[in-house]
Motif scaffolding. Sequence first.
Motif, PDB file in Angstrom:
ATOM      1  N   ARG A   1       0.828  -1.215   0.000  1.00 47.55           N
ATOM      2  CA  ARG A   1       0.000   0.000   0.000  1.00 47.55           C
ATOM      3  C   ARG A   1       0.860   1.262   0.000  1.00 47.55           C
ATOM      4  O   ARG A   1       0.483   2.280  -0.602  1.00 47.55           O
ATOM      5  CB  ARG A   1      -0.905   0.008   1.230  1.00 47.55           C
TER       6      ARG A   1
ATOM      7  N   TYR B   1      -8.328  -4.816  -1.659  1.00 48.42           N
ATOM      8  CA  TYR B   1      -9.705  -5.262  -1.633  1.00 48.42           C
ATOM      9  C   TYR B   1     -10.572  -4.254  -0.882  1.00 48.42           C
ATOM     10  O   TYR B   1     -10.158  -3.780   0.168  1.00 48.42           O
ATOM     11  CB  TYR B   1      -9.783  -6.638  -0.954  1.00 48.42           C
TER      12      TYR B   1
ATOM     13  N   SER C   1     -11.106  -2.834  -3.811  1.00 48.11           N
ATOM     14  CA  SER C   1     -10.647  -2.262  -5.077  1.00 48.11           C
ATOM     15  C   SER C   1      -9.805  -3.289  -5.830  1.00 48.11           C
ATOM     16  O   SER C   1      -9.258  -4.210  -5.233  1.00 48.11           O
ATOM     17  CB  SER C   1      -9.785  -1.022  -4.828  1.00 48.11           C
TER      18      SER C   1
ATOM     19  N   GLN D   1      -3.413   4.978   5.380  1.00 48.16           N
ATOM     20  CA  GLN D   1      -2.375   4.755   4.384  1.00 48.16           C
ATOM     21  C   GLN D   1      -2.892   5.070   2.988  1.00 48.16           C
ATOM     22  O   GLN D   1      -2.195   5.613   2.158  1.00 48.16           O
ATOM     23  CB  GLN D   1      -1.994   3.271   4.445  1.00 48.16           C
ATOM     24  N   TRP D   2      -4.114   4.690   2.766  1.00 49.47           N
ATOM     25  CA  TRP D   2      -4.651   4.720   1.413  1.00 49.47           C
ATOM     26  C   TRP D   2      -6.164   4.766   1.530  1.00 49.47           C
ATOM     27  O   TRP D   2      -6.742   4.002   2.305  1.00 49.47           O
ATOM     28  CB  TRP D   2      -4.207   3.429   0.711  1.00 49.47           C
TER      29      TRP D   2
ATOM     30  N   ASN E   1      -9.526   3.797   0.187  1.00 48.40           N
ATOM     31  CA  ASN E   1      -9.973   2.703  -0.668  1.00 48.40           C
ATOM     32  C   ASN E   1     -11.337   3.055  -1.258  1.00 48.40           C
ATOM     33  O   ASN E   1     -12.341   3.097  -0.554  1.00 48.40           O
ATOM     34  CB  ASN E   1     -10.063   1.432   0.195  1.00 48.40           C
TER      35      ASN E   1
ATOM     36  N   SER F   1      -7.702   2.393   4.468  1.00 46.98           N
ATOM     37  CA  SER F   1      -6.793   1.266   4.614  1.00 46.98           C
ATOM     38  C   SER F   1      -5.574   1.690   5.411  1.00 46.98           C
ATOM     39  O   SER F   1      -5.057   2.794   5.231  1.00 46.98           O
ATOM     40  CB  SER F   1      -6.347   0.766   3.238  1.00 46.98           C
ATOM     41  N   GLY F   2      -5.116   0.784   6.267  1.00 51.50           N
ATOM     42  CA  GLY F   2      -3.921   1.087   7.044  1.00 51.50           C
ATOM     43  C   GLY F   2      -3.549  -0.079   7.937  1.00 51.50           C
ATOM     44  O   GLY F   2      -4.236  -1.098   7.959  1.00 51.50           O
ATOM     45  N   THR F   3      -2.436   0.077   8.644  1.00 51.22           N
ATOM     46  CA  THR F   3      -1.990  -0.919   9.596  1.00 51.22           C
ATOM     47  C   THR F   3      -2.230  -0.360  10.990  1.00 51.22           C
ATOM     48  O   THR F   3      -1.810   0.761  11.286  1.00 51.22           O
ATOM     49  CB  THR F   3      -0.495  -1.224   9.397  1.00 51.22           C
TER      50      THR F   3
ATOM     51  N   VAL G   1     -13.078  -4.311   6.976  1.00 48.90           N
ATOM     52  CA  VAL G   1     -13.148  -5.074   5.731  1.00 48.90           C
ATOM     53  C   VAL G   1     -11.786  -5.698   5.397  1.00 48.90           C
ATOM     54  O   VAL G   1     -10.755  -5.032   5.491  1.00 48.90           O
ATOM     55  CB  VAL G   1     -13.590  -4.142   4.580  1.00 48.90           C
ATOM     56  N   THR G   2     -11.798  -6.982   5.039  1.00 51.65           N
ATOM     57  CA  THR G   2     -10.613  -7.626   4.462  1.00 51.65           C
ATOM     58  C   THR G   2     -11.098  -8.546   3.356  1.00 51.65           C
ATOM     59  O   THR G   2     -12.300  -8.820   3.253  1.00 51.65           O
ATOM     60  CB  THR G   2      -9.820  -8.477   5.482  1.00 51.65           C
TER      61      THR G   2
ATOM     62  N   SER H   1      -3.247  -5.331   9.114  1.00 45.53           N
ATOM     63  CA  SER H   1      -3.502  -4.441   7.976  1.00 45.53           C
ATOM     64  C   SER H   1      -4.946  -4.632   7.547  1.00 45.53           C
ATOM     65  O   SER H   1      -5.317  -5.718   7.109  1.00 45.53           O
ATOM     66  CB  SER H   1      -2.548  -4.759   6.821  1.00 45.53           C
ATOM     67  N   VAL H   2      -5.740  -3.584   7.688  1.00 50.77           N
ATOM     68  CA  VAL H   2      -7.178  -3.706   7.458  1.00 50.77           C
ATOM     69  C   VAL H   2      -7.687  -2.497   6.673  1.00 50.77           C
ATOM     70  O   VAL H   2      -6.938  -1.575   6.361  1.00 50.77           O
ATOM     71  CB  VAL H   2      -7.942  -3.787   8.803  1.00 50.77           C
ATOM     72  N   THR H   3      -8.990  -2.529   6.386  1.00 51.45           N
ATOM     73  CA  THR H   3      -9.669  -1.384   5.788  1.00 51.45           C
ATOM     74  C   THR H   3     -10.888  -1.075   6.642  1.00 51.45           C
ATOM     75  O   THR H   3     -11.725  -1.945   6.862  1.00 51.45           O
ATOM     76  CB  THR H   3     -10.075  -1.702   4.331  1.00 51.45           C
TER      77      THR H   3
END
Lengths: 314, 632
Positions: free
Chosen positions: A34, A65, A67, B246-247, B249, B259-261, B288-289, B302-304
Motif C-alpha cells: 500500500r 480489496y 478495489s 495509508q490509502w 480505498n 486502509s492502514g496498519t 473489511v478484508t 492491515s485492514v480497511t
Amino acid sequence: MNALAPYPDALAVTLPSATAHLRQLEAESIHIIREVAAECRNPVFLYSIGKDSSVLLHLIRKAFYPSRPPFPLLHIDTGWKFREMIAFRDETVRRYGLDLIVHTNEEARAQGINPFDHGSFYTHAMKTEALKAALRHHAFDAAFGGARRDEEKSRAKERIFSFRTAAQQWEPKDQRPEFWHLYNGRVAPGESMRVFPLSNWTELDVWQYIQSEDIPIVPLYRAAPRPVVERDGNLIVVDDGRMRLHPGEVPEERMVRFRSLGCYPLTGAIESAARTLPEIVGEMLATRTSERGTRLIDKDEANSMEHKKREGYF
Amino acid sequence: MDQLVQSFLPDPSQRQGTAPLGRLRFLTCGSVDDGKSTLIGRLLYDTRLILDDQLATLERESRRHGTTGADMDLALLVDGLEAERQQGITIDVAYRFMTTPRRSFMVADTPGHEQYTRNMATGASNADLAVMLVDARKGILTQTRRHAFIAGLMGIRHVVLAVNKIDLVEFSQERFDAIAAEFRACTEGLDFSTLQAIPISARHGDNVITPSINTPWYNGPSLLSYLENIVVEQETLARPFRMPVQWVNRPDLDFRGYSGTVASGRVQPGDHVVVQPSGAAAEIRKIVTMDGTLPSAGAGDSVTLVLDREIDASRGDVLAAADTPVRVADALSARLIWLHDTPLMAGREYLVKLGTRSVPGTVSRIRHRIDVNTREAEHAESLGLNDLGSVELHLQAPIAFEPYADSRELGGFILIDRLTNATVGVGMIEAELHRATSITWQELDVDRVARGRLNQQRPAVLWFTGLSGAGKSTIANLVERRLHALGRHTYVLDGDNLRHGLNRDLGFSEADRAENVRRASEVAALFADAGLIVIASLISPYRAERARARARLPEGEFIEVFVDASVDECRRRDPKGLYQKADAGLLRGFTGVDAPYEAPEAPELHLRTADASPEELAEHVVAELRGRGIFG
C-alpha cells in the motif's frame, strides 16, 4: 557429550505454530504494497508466474480489496518458459481481471539468441536487458518483485525499497536505511525503486502460506511423470520440440517436480512423489539442498548473484 | 550424552497450553572480532539450516578466505557481499532467518565499527531483543557501552549479553561474573526489562544450542533455548487504538474505506474514533478484508475501516480512539541520529515522514550533541554522520504523534533531503514544544524565514453568498477551524464584522452595498496575494458585484459558494432577529424581504442547507479545496 552436537534430529521434522508469524508477515507485506501505491506515481508488479509471484499477487489483491490492484502486471517473457507457466499466467489474469503487459526482447529473439548456444548472454539479453527496456519504456518508477532475503547470501542485505539509479543500476553504497515501517520511495525522474514485500519471508513461510490460503500455483510444483533428460547432474524436463538433445540422450519418464521455476532448459527438476501441499512442505523440511540449487544460472561463481544484481537483474 | 540431550528437549507438558510464540526479531551487535558472524553461522549450522550445497561452497571458501585454519570458517556463511568479504568486515545490516521446532527467528546482523551507529539503529528499529557480544578476554569495551546505549535509545527492552570466546579464558566463572556485573552496572538507567548473561564459544558451540559440559558452574539456559522461550510482551495491544490512514480505498461511489496498519490497540465496529489532526468524529461501521469482515482488529493488522459517515480523511491522517486521541503539534523535541555525509544544518528544510504523513519541517535548534560513548551532552552547531543529538523540530503543519517511548509507529520519523531524496536522519519524538515558552529570539528569526517559503497551499478566496441567516458565517467558521487544524493559513472576512470597522461608513443602499462588496473583495484579493485561503462571508446579493470580485483574482482562485436556504427557512431561523425587525418595517432594504437577492447561476459550490448539517457542508467545502489542489 560434546558441545558440537547439532540440534536433535527428532525435532527437525516438526514445525512451530505458523499462524502467528504468517499473519504478521502478511500484514507487513500488505503495508509495504500500500505504501508503494500511495507514494509512487507509476508502479508495476513484475510477475514471474512462480510461487513467490503467486503469493505476492494474493497479497496485492488483499491489500486493495475491494478495489482492484491499481497497477498492472509485467511479465518478461523469454520465449522459453514452460508452456504450463504461460497457461497459468493467462488463466490467472483472466480469473482476477488483471491488466497484464508481456514484454519480450524481440531483437534478441529475432537474432536467435537461445539458452543452448548463448549461455549467460541469453540470460542477460532476454531477462536483464528485456526487463530494463520494459521499465524504461513504460517509465515505471516502482517495480514489485517477489525476491526474499533468505534466498541467497547477497540478498540478506537487500533493502525492502531497493533504489536504482537512472541507469537502473543497483549500488550497494547508495541504498537508504530503513527504520521501523517507514519507507522512502521518493525518486527523481528516471530513477526507480524495486520493492520486495516478501523480503522477510522464508521458503518455508511461502509454502505454508500457500497451503493455509489455498493459493493456486503452477502444476509444475507438484510431482508428475514428465519426460526428463539428465544433464550435468540436473534433471531437465523436455517441455517442447525445441529442446536440443545431446548425442545419446533419450528422454525418459520420471516422477519429478520443481522447487523453483524459470526457463525450462535452464531449470532443474527434482525427483519427488510430492503431489499435495502437505507432501511438498514435508519434503522441503527434509531437504538437504537449497532452493536456488536447481537454477543453473546461479552456479557460475560465489558472487554471481551480486554481479547480476549490479547489472540490473532482479 | 543422551541424558544431556534429553534435558535439553522441551518438556511436552510445558508446551501444551502455552500460546504460540510469534517470530522473534533480534539483532546481534558487537565489536570487530567479537565473533558475531561466527555465532550466527554456528546457530544456522547447528540448527541444520545449512544445506549440503551451501556446505560444499563453505568448505571450498574456508580454504580460500578462512581464518580458522583447517576448521570451517562459519563466519563465511553470513559475510555476504564480495566487497566486505575482501575487507574481512561486515559493512551493512544483514537479515537472516532461522526456524526451529519451537520458534521462527529473524536476525538483524549489525556491524560493530565506530562509524556504523546508523546500521545498528536500523537493525534495532525492528527488533525486540538484542544479543550483545563481548570477547571474554577483552571484557566491556567502549563499543559495548555504545551498543547498549543505542539499543536503549531505540526502545529495545530485552538484552542478552553473550560472553564469547569463554574457551580462551579457560571457561573461567570469575571472568564471566566480572564481565556480567560490569555490564549490569553500565546499563543501569537504560530501561531494559530483561537481561541475561550467557558464557559461550561461538567457534566451538558451547552453550549456543545445548548446555556445555565445560561450564558446569553455569546453570542458565543455552542461547538458543533462551531465545526460543522468551516472551516479548505485546505492549502495543494494550494501548489506545491508533491507525494512520495509508490509502483511501474507493473502488466505486458506494464504498469508501480507510486502509492502514493498526499502530496500537484494538478496534471493533461501533467504536468511536476521531480523525486527527482535523478532529472530525465518526463511528467504525465495518472492518473489511478480502477474507471477510472482521469482528475486531488489533495492533499490527492491515485492514480497511469503513466509517458510518462521510468525513474528510486522507493519507497521513490518524484515526484514533475518540476518548483518548493522540496529541497534535507542529513543534516537537526529539532525539535525532544523523545518517548522511552531508551534515545536518539547523534551519534547512527537510521532509519529515512520520506514520503515513510527510510534511516539510526544519530542525530549528540543535540543543546539544550526545556522545554515544560517554552519554554526555556537548555543544554542537551541526550533526555529522552517526552523530546523535537532541533537537527541536518545527513543522509546516501540525501532525498527530505520540512520544517514541509510547509508540514506535507514531513516535519515530525519518528526515528526507528534498533535493536528493536521500534518507538523511532518523528521529524519536520526546515531547511537543509549547511555542509560547520555548521560542527564543533566534527561533523567531528562523520562523520568519520559514514562513516565507512555507505556503504549501495555493491561495484562494472562498466567497460565501446567501441570504441573511442561511448559515454562511456558521459554515465559514467551521471551514476555517478545519483548515486551521490541517495547518492551512486562512482568514475569514465576515460581512457583519467588516461593517464595524472598514465599512462602518456604509449603509444598506444599493450603492453602499456595492461599495461594501467592492472593499471586501479588495481586501480578499490582498490577503490572497499574501498566500492565504480567504473565507469571505457576505450576503453580496448582486451578481455584478460578485462578478467584479471574481475578476479581481487570477483564474481559478475565486470559488463562489452559494449557501442556499429558502427565505422561509431563514425567517424561521432568524438568528439575529433581523427578519422580525424587517417584517415589522424596522429595517429597510433587507435582502429577501424588501430587497432582491440574485442567486448565483453557476457557483463552484452549491450548499443546500436543508439537506445536510453545517458540519457536513463544511467537510464538503474542505474536500472541494483539496480536489482543486488548493492544498494536498
